[in-house]
Each structure stands twice: as C-alpha cells, then as structure tokens.
Design a protein around this motif. Structure first.
Motif, mmCIF file in Angstrom:
data_model
loop_
_atom_site.group_PDB
_atom_site.id
_atom_site.type_symbol
_atom_site.label_atom_id
_atom_site.label_comp_id
_atom_site.label_asym_id
_atom_site.label_seq_id
_atom_site.Cartn_x
_atom_site.Cartn_y
_atom_site.Cartn_z
ATOM 1 N N ASP A 112 5.698 -4.689 -9.621
ATOM 2 C CA ASP A 112 6.548 -5.143 -8.525
ATOM 3 C C ASP A 112 7.060 -6.550 -8.818
ATOM 4 O OD1 ASP A 112 7.805 -5.277 -6.046
ATOM 5 O OD2 ASP A 112 6.040 -6.113 -5.075
ATOM 6 N N LEU A 113 8.314 -6.814 -8.456
ATOM 7 C CA LEU A 113 8.907 -8.114 -8.749
ATOM 8 C C LEU A 113 8.505 -9.175 -7.728
ATOM 9 C CD1 LEU A 113 10.744 -9.296 -10.916
ATOM 10 C CD2 LEU A 113 12.690 -8.849 -9.409
ATOM 11 N N PRO B 241 0.820 -1.219 0.000
ATOM 12 C CA PRO B 241 0.000 0.000 0.000
ATOM 13 C C PRO B 241 0.850 1.263 0.000
ATOM 14 C CG PRO B 241 -0.794 -1.573 1.653
ATOM 15 C CD PRO B 241 0.528 -2.088 1.166
ATOM 16 N N GLN B 242 2.013 1.213 0.682
ATOM 17 C CA GLN B 242 2.860 2.402 0.760
ATOM 18 C C GLN B 242 3.400 2.783 -0.614
ATOM 19 O OE1 GLN B 242 3.199 -0.276 2.800
ATOM 20 N NE2 GLN B 242 2.319 0.633 4.648
ATOM 21 N N VAL B 243 3.869 1.778 -1.360
ATOM 22 C CA VAL B 243 4.397 2.053 -2.700
ATOM 23 C C VAL B 243 3.283 2.576 -3.609
ATOM 24 C CG1 VAL B 243 5.387 1.009 -4.774
ATOM 25 C CG2 VAL B 243 6.260 0.372 -2.522
ATOM 26 N N GLU C 213 0.941 6.885 -6.595
ATOM 27 C CA GLU C 213 -0.326 7.562 -6.874
ATOM 28 C C GLU C 213 -0.189 9.069 -6.695
ATOM 29 O OE1 GLU C 213 -4.449 5.648 -5.845
ATOM 30 O OE2 GLU C 213 -3.684 6.688 -4.106
ATOM 31 N N GLN C 214 0.430 9.474 -5.601
ATOM 32 C CA GLN C 214 0.629 10.898 -5.335
ATOM 33 C C GLN C 214 1.474 11.548 -6.429
ATOM 34 O OE1 GLN C 214 1.986 10.416 -1.076
ATOM 35 N NE2 GLN C 214 0.789 12.267 -0.855
ATOM 36 N N ILE C 215 2.550 10.895 -6.793
ATOM 37 C CA ILE C 215 3.444 11.434 -7.830
ATOM 38 C C ILE C 215 2.683 11.634 -9.141
ATOM 39 C CG2 ILE C 215 5.451 10.916 -9.276
ATOM 40 C CD1 ILE C 215 6.621 9.390 -6.839
ATOM 41 N N LEU C 216 1.922 10.619 -9.534
ATOM 42 C CA LEU C 216 1.228 10.664 -10.820
ATOM 43 C C LEU C 216 0.126 11.711 -10.840
ATOM 44 C CD1 LEU C 216 1.091 6.828 -11.450
ATOM 45 C CD2 LEU C 216 2.466 8.482 -12.704
ATOM 46 N N VAL C 217 -0.679 11.746 -9.782
ATOM 47 C CA VAL C 217 -1.790 12.705 -9.738
ATOM 48 C C VAL C 217 -1.276 14.137 -9.779
ATOM 49 C CG1 VAL C 217 -3.688 13.583 -8.321
ATOM 50 C CG2 VAL C 217 -3.357 11.137 -8.551
ATOM 51 N N SER D 2 15.027 0.398 -9.449
ATOM 52 C CA SER D 2 15.296 0.023 -8.062
ATOM 53 C C SER D 2 14.442 0.850 -7.107
ATOM 54 C CB SER D 2 16.778 0.230 -7.730
ATOM 55 O OG SER D 2 17.580 -0.546 -8.584
ATOM 56 N N LYS D 3 13.971 0.201 -6.048
ATOM 57 C CA LYS D 3 13.288 0.912 -4.977
ATOM 58 C C LYS D 3 14.341 1.452 -4.012
ATOM 59 C CE LYS D 3 9.040 -1.896 -5.040
ATOM 60 N NZ LYS D 3 8.165 -2.794 -4.267
ATOM 61 N N PRO D 4 14.047 2.523 -3.279
ATOM 62 C CA PRO D 4 12.760 3.226 -3.228
ATOM 63 C C PRO D 4 12.528 4.112 -4.447
ATOM 64 C CG PRO D 4 14.348 4.317 -1.808
ATOM 65 C CD PRO D 4 15.028 3.074 -2.308
ATOM 66 N N ILE D 5 11.273 4.261 -4.815
ATOM 67 C CA ILE D 5 10.945 5.099 -5.964
ATOM 68 C C ILE D 5 11.009 6.564 -5.562
ATOM 69 C CG2 ILE D 5 9.476 3.321 -6.988
ATOM 70 C CD1 ILE D 5 7.049 4.888 -6.011
ATOM 71 N N THR D 6 11.295 7.405 -6.532
ATOM 72 C CA THR D 6 11.334 8.854 -6.307
ATOM 73 C C THR D 6 10.588 9.540 -7.440
ATOM 74 O OG1 THR D 6 13.375 9.183 -7.559
ATOM 75 C CG2 THR D 6 13.596 8.655 -5.209
ATOM 76 N N VAL D 7 10.276 10.798 -7.237
ATOM 77 C CA VAL D 7 9.579 11.579 -8.264
ATOM 78 C C VAL D 7 10.408 11.638 -9.546
ATOM 79 C CG1 VAL D 7 8.655 13.846 -8.868
ATOM 80 C CG2 VAL D 7 8.375 12.977 -6.549
ATOM 81 N N ASP D 8 11.705 11.901 -9.377
ATOM 82 C CA ASP D 8 12.574 12.032 -10.552
ATOM 83 C C ASP D 8 12.637 10.742 -11.360
ATOM 84 O OD1 ASP D 8 13.081 14.613 -9.855
ATOM 85 O OD2 ASP D 8 14.994 14.189 -8.853
ATOM 86 N N LYS D 9 12.770 9.588 -10.669
ATOM 87 C CA LYS D 9 12.851 8.302 -11.367
ATOM 88 C C LYS D 9 11.565 8.032 -12.147
ATOM 89 C CE LYS D 9 15.821 5.678 -8.142
ATOM 90 N NZ LYS D 9 15.793 4.517 -7.214
ATOM 91 N N ILE D 10 10.437 8.209 -11.457
ATOM 92 C CA ILE D 10 9.141 7.890 -12.073
ATOM 93 C C ILE D 10 8.878 8.781 -13.269
ATOM 94 C CG2 ILE D 10 6.644 7.891 -11.720
ATOM 95 C CD1 ILE D 10 8.066 5.534 -10.423
#
Length: 389
Positions: free
Chosen positions: A317-318, A276-278, A283-287, A368-376
């Motif tokens: 997710d792997l 749920p956290q990921v 979700e926040q980044i995309l919206v 690689s996790k953790p995901i960031t705004v820049d990566k996404i």
C-alpha cells in the motif's frame, strides 16, 4: 434500507444503552441492533423474539473467534478449513462457521451455546466499557437475518453478569484498561529483581506484546480478571506495559499449522496494507486460487516479517501511517534477498507523478484500487512462475 445509508441515532448514555437492550426484550424484537462508538467501531447484535442469537464486530473479531475455537473446539483443526468455509463478505461469518460445523456433526449443540454465550459476553463487556468512557450511538434494523438460530441468550441475565464483571473489574483498579490490550515486559531487569526465576521466565516468555489479556487468560486456563489483577502492580510500576495490537489476519489462523506439513508449499504472497478490508479481500482471492498469504497491517513489523517468510511477490500500500509505501519500498530493495522480488504498489492515487516516483524507488508495477480478482491474478501469473494458469 441500504446499510451504507443508515444513520446512527442520538448519543446514548450507559443507562440509555441498558434501556435499549430492555426495549428490544419488551418488543420481542427481530433484527439487528447496531451500536457504534465515536471512532466508528460497530457492535452488531442479532435478535429473534427479543433474545440475542449472535453478536459480532467490536475489537479483534478474528482473535475473538480464534479464542472461542481454541477453548471450546480444540478438536477442530483450523488449518483444514477450506477458504469457501469462511465467507468474510457476510457480517456474521463466525456464526456461519459454527452453523456449518454443527450441520457436519463436528460440534454439538452445547458447544454452539458455549461459543455463542462467550462471544456475546465479551462484546457486552467491551460495550459497557465503551459506554462508561465515551459516547455511543445505536440504531435498529428490523428484519430477520438469522432465520433458524441455533442458540438463544437470555439478555437480562447476560447483562447482569457482565455488569457484575465490570464492577469487579473496576473495583480491582482496572477500569481504564481494556482486556483487548496486550501485556509486554518493558523493564526485564527490574522484573527480574522483583520475582523469582520461574515467574520471571514465564512472564518474559508469554508477555511479548503479541497476545491480549484475553488471549493470555485462555493460554493460562484462567479467567481474564485474576490474570489482569495479578499484573496490575507491575503495570503501575511501569515494568509491564499494556499496548494496543492489531487483529489477527484470517489467513494466519487458517495456515498457522501448515508450516509443519511435508507437502509442497504453494507460493507465498505478501500484502502490506493498514486497511483490514483490503487485506481480507486480497486474502480471499489468494486462498481461493491456491496461494498462501502473509498479511502485514503494521508497517513497523513489515521488514522482520518479510525477512522471516521470504514471499515470492509483495503487494504494498502506498499510503500508510508511520512508514509510507515509498519509504517501505526503498527499505525492501536495500535487502539483498528482495533485490528481484516483484513489488506491486497498491493505491487509490493514480497520477503520473505517483507512477514515476514508484518506479524510481524500485517498484515493479503500479495497481489502482479497488483491487479485483482479475487484476490480482493477472499480475501474479505474470511474475510468479509457479502460479496456476
């Protein structure tokens, strides 16, 4: 004290739990009371002067919030709420939404009181059930968090009401059934023989395993106790089964009404991850960057959801239960509609063999996790042509 370092106190029995609530009243406590079960589920109660002003956590927080909005704020169009309106980084995000709606004069004080009271009551009931059947731990953190509370709940009265509801729930033979379970008709032929056609049609249309007993009660405009009690004979016969369901992803609530809009749709991005956290973070980044988001936490439901919604890019997710990312990617690539759809593997395992294997099964990239705004945003701009630059 750092919240990540806080340890929970000794196991509490049901009577000790009630005593803890009473102690907070007597001490005119200010701060958080966190209560945790053996599975790690946390209930948080916010106090001012010994009275509960808000509560959060527990099972299905997004479902619970959606029920409150549907029941007490039907005039609020959830789809119109902006992403910045829902700051999921704070534990009491639901309270923040209420506070904002109230400050904008979209809801009145009576509505705030109703939502607050109902939210606290649901959590108290779930906690009583937890305490009856399992160990729980609790701890306090004395600091004022909600400095200008909009509502004050009489804790003793709320506890008394929820204990009475629990007694009625138990007396009806429902003690081991959580109202957060979802009914589903698993023997339709048998049901058809036991009820009239009208009831059969109603049962099969609303009991699909998607809505919990609490969700169903709101839709039927009834209390959850009589609704569940009426289903018990069918449950005991195995005609209806109560199953566990995941929480609703926040974006599904926000964008559930957008399908009927005639405005051009922004690109749809899918995230298949059991965390749920990921999901919430992505979700926040995309919206905030103008994208629609399809959140899928149950890998079994992934393919039907992808086929129905046809996202332009998929984050996968792997490491997932039941169906892992390798198997899921292989299944997705077998569907002609997704032959060229970018599939981005998300994982905390960043080994060379993992990267090679994901390429072999048809993944587009490895993140690689953790995901960031820049990566996404970098990978979306690379593969989604209509992405904003």
């Amino acid at each position: 004290m750092d919240k990540t370092m806080m340890s929970f106190a000794e196991t509490s029995s049901f009577s000790q739990l009630i005593q803890e609530f009473n102690n907070c009243i007597q001490l005119q406590y200010n701060g958080e009371l966190k209560i945790k079960n053996v599975n790690g589920k946390v209930y948080t109660f916010y106090y001012r002067l010994g009275r509960i002003v808000w509560a959060t956590g527990g099972e299905h927080p997004f479902r619970r919030w959606h029920r409150q909005m549907e029941q007490y704020c039907p005039q609020i169009d959830i789809a119109q709420m902006r992403s910045q309106f829902m700051d999921l980084s704070i534990d009491y995000w639901e309270y923040y939404i209420l506070e904002t709606l109230y400050s904008q004069q979209k809801i009145n004080r009576e509505t705030v009181n109703s939502v607050t009271e109902n939210t606290i009551n649901e959590l108290l009931f779930d906690l009583i059930q937890e305490a009856k059947y399992g160990e729980i731990h609790y701890e306090r953190q004395q600091q004022i968090i909600l400095d200008s509370p909009m509502s004050f709940t009489n804790v003793q009265m709320a506890l008394q009401e929820m204990q009475q509801l629990w007694q009625a729930w138990s007396a009806a033979g429902l003690a081991k059934f959580s109202p957060n379970l979802a009914p589903v008709v698993c023997q339709p032929e048998e049901l058809q023989q036991q009820v009239n056609p009208q009831i059969y049609q109603m049962f099969t249309s609303v009991m699909t395993g998607k809505d919990t007993l609490r969700d169903l009660a709101i839709k039927l405009k009834q209390n959850v106790l009589p609704v569940t009690r009426s289903l018990l004979p069918f449950i005991l016969k195995g005609v209806i089964e109560l199953i566990e369901v995941p929480d609703l992803p926040m974006l599904q609530l926000v964008h559930s009404k957008n399908n009927s809009s005639s405005a051009p749709k922004s690109p749809l991005v899918a995230c298949i991850d059991d965390s749920p956290q990921v999901c919430q973070m992505l979700e926040q980044i995309l919206v905030k960057n103008g994208f629609r988001c399809l959140i899928i936490q149950d890998s079994i439901q992934a393919l039907p959801n992808l086929i129905q919604n046809k996202p332009e890019i998929i984050f996968l997710d792997l490491m997932m239960p039941v169906i892992n990312g390798y198997e899921m990617c292989t299944q997705i690539r077998r569907i002609s509609a997704f032959t060229n759809t970018p599939i981005i593997i998300l994982t905390s395992h960043d080994g060379l063999l993992d990267r090679i294997r994901t390429r072999v099964i048809g993944a587009t990239e490895f993140m690689s996790k953790p995901i960031t705004v820049d990566k996404i945003m970098a990978v979306i701009r690379k593969y989604v042509h209509s992405a904003t630059q």
